[in-house]
Each structure stands twice: as structure tokens, then as C-alpha cells.
Design an enzyme around this catalytic site. Structure first.
Site, PDB file in Angstrom:
ATOM      1  N   LYS A  36       0.835  -1.211   0.000  1.00 35.61           N
ATOM      2  CA  LYS A  36       0.000   0.000   0.000  1.00 35.61           C
ATOM      3  C   LYS A  36       0.867   1.257   0.000  1.00 35.61           C
ATOM      4  CE  LYS A  36      -4.540  -0.320   2.088  1.00 35.61           C
ATOM      5  NZ  LYS A  36      -5.276  -0.148   3.337  1.00 35.61           N
ATOM      6  N   LEU A 154     -17.585  10.288   8.305  1.00 37.70           N
ATOM      7  CA  LEU A 154     -17.595  10.403   6.846  1.00 37.70           C
ATOM      8  C   LEU A 154     -18.212   9.183   6.173  1.00 37.70           C
ATOM      9  CD1 LEU A 154     -15.066   8.499   5.762  1.00 37.70           C
ATOM     10  CD2 LEU A 154     -13.717  10.486   6.434  1.00 37.70           C
ATOM     11  N   ASN A 212     -24.662   5.591  13.907  1.00 35.81           N
ATOM     12  CA  ASN A 212     -24.706   4.624  12.801  1.00 35.81           C
ATOM     13  C   ASN A 212     -25.900   3.679  12.927  1.00 35.81           C
ATOM     14  OD1 ASN A 212     -22.562   5.555  11.373  1.00 35.81           O
ATOM     15  ND2 ASN A 212     -21.314   3.717  11.540  1.00 35.81           N
ATOM     16  N   GLY A 261     -25.641  -1.901   3.011  1.00 39.54           N
ATOM     17  CA  GLY A 261     -24.405  -2.693   2.987  1.00 39.54           C
ATOM     18  C   GLY A 261     -23.238  -1.824   3.408  1.00 39.54           C
ATOM     19  N   CYS A 264     -19.664  -0.485   7.310  1.00 41.67           N
ATOM     20  CA  CYS A 264     -20.011   0.102   8.617  1.00 41.67           C
ATOM     21  C   CYS A 264     -21.340  -0.383   9.199  1.00 41.67           C
ATOM     22  CB  CYS A 264     -20.013   1.613   8.514  1.00 41.67           C
ATOM     23  SG  CYS A 264     -18.448   2.245   7.920  1.00 41.67           S
TER      24      CYS A 264
HETATM   25  C1  UGA Z   1     -21.834   5.248   7.153  1.00 42.46           C
HETATM   26  C2  UGA Z   1     -22.329   6.544   7.838  1.00 42.46           C
HETATM   27  O1  UGA Z   1     -23.297   7.186   7.006  1.00 42.46           O
HETATM   28  C3  UGA Z   1     -21.155   7.503   8.103  1.00 42.46           C
HETATM   29  O2  UGA Z   1     -21.624   8.644   8.811  1.00 42.46           O
HETATM   30  C4  UGA Z   1     -20.114   6.768   8.942  1.00 42.46           C
HETATM   31  O3  UGA Z   1     -18.975   7.593   9.177  1.00 42.46           O
HETATM   32  C5  UGA Z   1     -19.668   5.516   8.192  1.00 42.46           C
HETATM   33  O4  UGA Z   1     -20.825   4.667   7.966  1.00 42.46           O
HETATM   34  C6  UGA Z   1     -18.666   4.796   9.062  1.00 42.46           C
HETATM   35  O5  UGA Z   1     -19.032   4.334  10.152  1.00 42.46           O
HETATM   36  O6  UGA Z   1     -17.468   4.786   8.737  1.00 42.46           O
HETATM   37  P1  UGA Z   1     -21.154   4.566   4.644  1.00 42.46           P
HETATM   38  O7  UGA Z   1     -21.321   3.166   5.125  1.00 42.46           O
HETATM   39  O8  UGA Z   1     -19.903   4.942   3.951  1.00 42.46           O
HETATM   40  O9  UGA Z   1     -21.305   5.609   5.874  1.00 42.46           O
HETATM   41  O10 UGA Z   1     -22.341   4.908   3.612  1.00 42.46           O
HETATM   42  P2  UGA Z   1     -23.880   5.374   3.769  1.00 42.46           P
HETATM   43  O11 UGA Z   1     -24.093   6.496   2.845  1.00 42.46           O
HETATM   44  O12 UGA Z   1     -24.239   5.587   5.172  1.00 42.46           O
HETATM   45  O13 UGA Z   1     -24.680   4.099   3.185  1.00 42.46           O
HETATM   46  C7  UGA Z   1     -24.716   2.856   3.871  1.00 42.46           C
HETATM   47  C8  UGA Z   1     -25.714   1.922   3.207  1.00 42.46           C
HETATM   48  O14 UGA Z   1     -27.057   2.349   3.426  1.00 42.46           O
HETATM   49  C9  UGA Z   1     -25.577   1.809   1.687  1.00 42.46           C
HETATM   50  O15 UGA Z   1     -25.718   0.476   1.287  1.00 42.46           O
HETATM   51  C10 UGA Z   1     -26.711   2.660   1.148  1.00 42.46           C
HETATM   52  O16 UGA Z   1     -27.154   2.269  -0.132  1.00 42.46           O
HETATM   53  C11 UGA Z   1     -27.776   2.390   2.204  1.00 42.46           C
HETATM   54  N1  UGA Z   1     -28.784   3.459   2.268  1.00 42.46           N
HETATM   55  C12 UGA Z   1     -28.444   4.717   2.670  1.00 42.46           C
HETATM   56  C13 UGA Z   1     -30.114   3.170   1.938  1.00 42.46           C
HETATM   57  O17 UGA Z   1     -30.458   2.027   1.553  1.00 42.46           O
HETATM   58  N2  UGA Z   1     -31.043   4.157   2.032  1.00 42.46           N
HETATM   59  C14 UGA Z   1     -30.722   5.414   2.436  1.00 42.46           C
HETATM   60  O18 UGA Z   1     -31.647   6.262   2.519  1.00 42.46           O
HETATM   61  C15 UGA Z   1     -29.399   5.698   2.757  1.00 42.46           C
END
Ligand code: UGA
Length: 441
Positions: A36, A154, A212, A261, A264
Site C-alpha cells: 500500500k 464520513l 450509525n 451494505g 459500517c
Molecule cells: C456510514 C455513515 O453514514 C457515516 O456517517 C459513517 O462515518 C460511516 O458509515 C462509518 O461508520 O465509517 P457509509 O457506510 O460509507 O457511511 O455509507 P452510507 O451512505 O451511510 O450508506 C450505507 C448503506 O445504506 C448503503 O448500502 C446505502 O445504499 C444504504 N442506504 C443509505 C439506503 O439504503 N437508504 C438510504 O436512505 C441511505
């Protein structure tokens, strides 16, 4: 200007390290993976994240950001050490914090003067005490240090933006010295009137899980509302829109889909549920969200199966979107994995396409057919399933799609395709919670 080291160059470490160097601090990003570090030193970025390449380049050129696998030296050369290593799902849904523990040991062994040790990785509530004790145990010269927790919020796909324009910064600390040092790190944001929430270490650790898990719960809730909409003939898009206009609810994270998915939500909800159980305070809501999310992924498979006539045997199906969300190449715990597995294991054939995640998915499914455009992936297939809401799928020509396919069957798990167009082109289709026989506008 602070001298800072980030240990761990995954999403959190790399994005946070680059962004903090952009604030004017000198940042070393360290990782045990020589490969990396070699890649980063050669100017290639191991992950797809909008804006990250530019941010890295800018700060490397400014001489503020560098990469090393000499973690010991990086620790000795810095006043603030961020722990940003992975905490994957371990046994029984518990968080595996072995990487965090070994980093704590290396930090303890290499403390040469006062340091602030800060955890950014998501760790179970109470881990701060353990990290402190490991550092102390290996800190043979008894050099003073402070420990803080600074969880990260984030999102992949918008990580750089989220880091530079956060809603809040949470700092869990035990004294003013370390709190003030951390405030200096975030000074540029502080000047921009970003609220810094100062809490205890345990509270900071709790905030990350509580946030989360709540978001995951919100998604599960709207997914279940969507499922009931299907049965009762309502349209979840309108339901969610009207709900979201209530300021108390908000429209964010209210999009129904194939189940959440990523690296996180699935892991953190399980770890939170486990933690609550172990402490005698069972969180029934979170346990329900975990179950509901698993059901949702299977529900999508069943929808596809019904659409193709009850069996996947010899059916050629195109999967559009492999990443767990748009703007990332991350496929961890993506709903597409469940879909591909079920089709493949039941005699179906798979064409797959994702604008950036083909390479990541190839590591999981080597044998399926990958394509470089949706057009190629949809040629002569019996059915199409949209699993990720990439913009290029939103703007897909349904007329063109029909010409390419051998049958006109479509499953839209993200509700991004205009139902009227599907009807116009006589598709057999399904989506999530839109009541396909409804008069959808
Ligand atoms: C999530 C949190 O949103 C962040 O704030 C946090 O920092 C991060 O986890 C972490 O713990 O590191 P992330 O997993 O990158 O971020 O992405 P998200 O945008 O939260 O989406 C997660 C999942 O939920 C995706 O599969 C997305 O498609 C789904 N989702 C999201 C839905 O099905 N519907 C929604 O309305 C929003």
C-alpha cells in the site's frame, strides 16, 4: 502546525490524513502494508473516492503529507497519533479490535515524549480504557500521554466532502490539555463555525455507534414501510417524501432499497447489539434492524426469481451496480453479493457491470462475466437487476435497453427508473414499495 501520524491507510486514515494535512499540518500516513505504501509513494491511490487523488497530490506537493511503513519512526516524530486501523466483524458479531490493540502496543513501546493518542476507528464502547492500559503497560519509561476518542462520520463516496464540511466534530477527552490540542488540529473548521462537541471518552465512543445504528434503523424502517406499501398498493416514494418534509423526521436516509451494505452499518449494528446484550440492556430495535436488513436482501432475490418465472435455472441475468452505494468501488456486504450468490447457486448465468467496482467484485466472484458498459452487460439477457443507484443507470435509455435484451424483465431495487417508461415499453418489472399496478406519476 502540528506533527501528526495516522496509523492505517484505509478509507478513514487516508481521507482524514489527507484532509488534515490540507489544514496545514504535517501528516505522516503509516501502514504495515508495504505494498500500500509503495503504491501511495508511486502516486497511485488504492481506493476510488471522489476528490481524494487531487487532495493527496496537492498536499504531497506542498511537502505536508508523506507515507511510510516505518510506523515506529512515524510515532516518534509526531505529537499526535491517530489510530485509524480496521475493526472488522469478529466472532459472534463482535468487533475485532486486534489491530487496534497491536497498534496501541507499538505506540506504548515508541513513546519518546508527550503525545496525544487519538482513536478514529470505530471501537466498542469502553475500548478507550483498554487502549490506555496497553499503552501504559508498554510505556517502560513512563512518558506522559493523553488519550482521546474522535469518531469519524464520513461516508464512502463523499468522504472528502464530509470530512471538510462536517456537521459536528466529537472529541472525547479527559483533560483540557488534550482537548485544546485536538481543537488546534481542527482549527480551520472551528473558524468556520463548526461545532466541536467535547465529551467523555466513553460518550464519544457511544455517539458513533448510536448514530450509525440509528441511521441503519431508519433505512430498515422505510424498507419495511415499502414492503407493506407493496401489499396495500401505496407508493413508498410519496410516503417517504411526505414523511421527510416533517422536520422532525428529515428526508435523509429515508430511501428504501435492497438493504444497507458497506463496511459500517452491517458490522456496527451487530457489534452494538452484541455490546448491549453483554451489558444486560438488549436493544430490540437494533436486533430487529439486523434481521430486517437480511430479509430485505433475500426479498430482492425472491422478487427477481418471481419475475423470471420461479427459477433461475439457465436464466441470463444482468446485474447493474455492484458497489454497496454509488461513487465507491467498495463491495463489502453489498446487496449485489446476495443476489449474485443466489442466482449463481441456482443455475443462473450472470453478466455484471459497475462503473468502478468490477475489479473489487472480481476478488469475490471470479467466474461471472464482467463488462465495461451497461449496454454490453445487458445484451441478450433475460432480465436486468439494478442494485446500485449510479447516475448512469438513472439516465439509461429504456428504449435502448429493450432493444438489447432478449426478454424485457427488470428489477429496480433503488427506484430510479421511471415506471411510466417501463410500462410504455411493456417491461415486466418490479421495484421497492411502489405498487407496480399503481398509477405512478
Ligand atoms: C456510514 C455513515 O453514514 C457515516 O456517517 C459513517 O462515518 C460511516 O458509515 C462509518 O461508520 O465509517 P457509509 O457506510 O460509507 O457511511 O455509507 P452510507 O451512505 O451511510 O450508506 C450505507 C448503506 O445504506 C448503503 O448500502 C446505502 O445504499 C444504504 N442506504 C443509505 C439506503 O439504503 N437508504 C438510504 O436512505 C441511505
Amino acid at each position: 502546525m502540528k506533527k501528526i501520524t495516522f496509523i492505517g491507510t484505509g478509507y478513514v486514515g487516508l481521507v482524514s490524513g489527507a484532509a488534515i494535512s490540507d489544514f496545514g499540518h504535517r501528516v505522516i500516513c503509516a501502514d504495515i502494508s508495504k505494498e500500500k505504501i509503495r503504491q501511495l509513494n508511486n502516486g497511485s491511490v488504492p481506493i476510488y473516492e471522489p476528490g481524494l487523488t487531487e487532495l493527496l497530490k496537492k498536499n504531497i506537493n506542498a511537502g505536508r503529507l508523506s507515507f511510510t511503513y516505518d510506523i515506529k519512526k512515524a510515532i516518534r516524530d509526531s505529537e499526535i497519533i491517530f489510530i485509524a486501523v480496521g475493526t472488522p466483524e469478529g466472532k459472534d458479531g463482535k468487533s475485532d479490535i486486534s489491530a487496534v490493540k497491536s497498534v496501541a502496543q507499538v505506540i506504548g513501546e515508541n513513546i519518546n515524549e508527550y503525545k496525544v493518542v487519538c482513536t478514529k476507528s470505530t471501537v466498542p464502547v469502553g475500548t478507550g480504557d483498554l487502549i490506555k492500559s496497553i499503552i501504559t503497560e508498554h510505556n517502560f519509561n513512563n512518558i506522559s500521554f493523553d488519550y482521546v476518542s474522535n469518531p469519524e462520520f464520513l461516508r464512502e463516496g463523499s468522504a472528502v466532502k464530509d470530512f471538510l464540511w462536517p456537521d459536528r466534530i466529537v472529541i472525547g477527552s479527559e483533560n483540557k490539555t488534550s482537548l485544546n490540542i485536538m481543537k488546534e488540529v481542527y482549527d480551520p473548521l472551528y473558524i468556520n463555525d463548526k461545532p466541536i462537541l467535547s465529551t467523555s471518552i466513553t460518550t464519544a465512543e457511544m455517539i458513533k455507534y448510536a448514530a450509525n445504528a440509528f441511521l441503519a434503523l431508519k433505512i430498515s424502517y422505510i424498507n419495511e414501510v415499502a414492503n407493506l406499501c407493496e401489499t396495500l398498493g401505496a407508493d413508498v416514494q410519496d410516503v417517504a417524501k411526505a414523511m421527510g418534509q416533517d422536520g422532525r423526521i428529515s428526508s435523509k436516509f429515508l430511501h428504501p432499497g435492497p438493504g444497507y451494505g458497506g463496511s459500517c452499518f452491517p458490522k456496527d449494528t451487530k457489534a452494538f447489539a452484541k455490546l448491549s446484550k453483554e451489558n444486560g440492556e438488549v436493544m430490540h430495535t437494533i436486533e430487529a434492524s439486523i434481521k430486517s436488513n437480511e430479509n430485505q436482501k433475500i426479498r430482492m432475490v425472491n422478487k427477481m426469481k418471481t419475475l423470471v418465472g420461479g427459477s433461475f435455472k439457465d436464466k441470463k441475468i444482468s446485474i447493474l451496480g455492484l458497489a454497496f452505494k454509488p461513487n465507491t468501488d467498495d463491495v463489502r456486504d453489498s446487496a449485489s453479493i446476495t443476489m449474485i450468490n443466489e442466482i449463481k447457486n441456482n443455475g443462473g448465468l450472470i453478466n455484471a457491470y459497475d462503473p468502478v467496482a468490477n475489479k473489487s467484485m472480481r476478488k469475490i466472484f471470479e467466474e461471472i462475466n464482467y463488462f465495461n458498459s451497461w449496454e454490453e452487460a445487458c445484451k441478450d439477457v433475460d432480465a436486468v437487476a439494478i442494485l446500485t443507484e449510479w447516475n448512469e443507470f438513472r439516465s439509461m435509455s429504456i428504449k435502448r435497453l429493450k432493444q438489447l435484451m432478449s426478454k424485457t424483465i427488470l428489477l429496480d431495487t433503488r427506484n430510479i427508473i421511471d415506471v411510466k417508461k417501463l410500462k410504455e415499453h411493456k417491461f415486466t418489472f418490479d421495484n421497492v414499495g411502489r405498487g407496480i399496478n399503481n398509477n405512478v406519476n
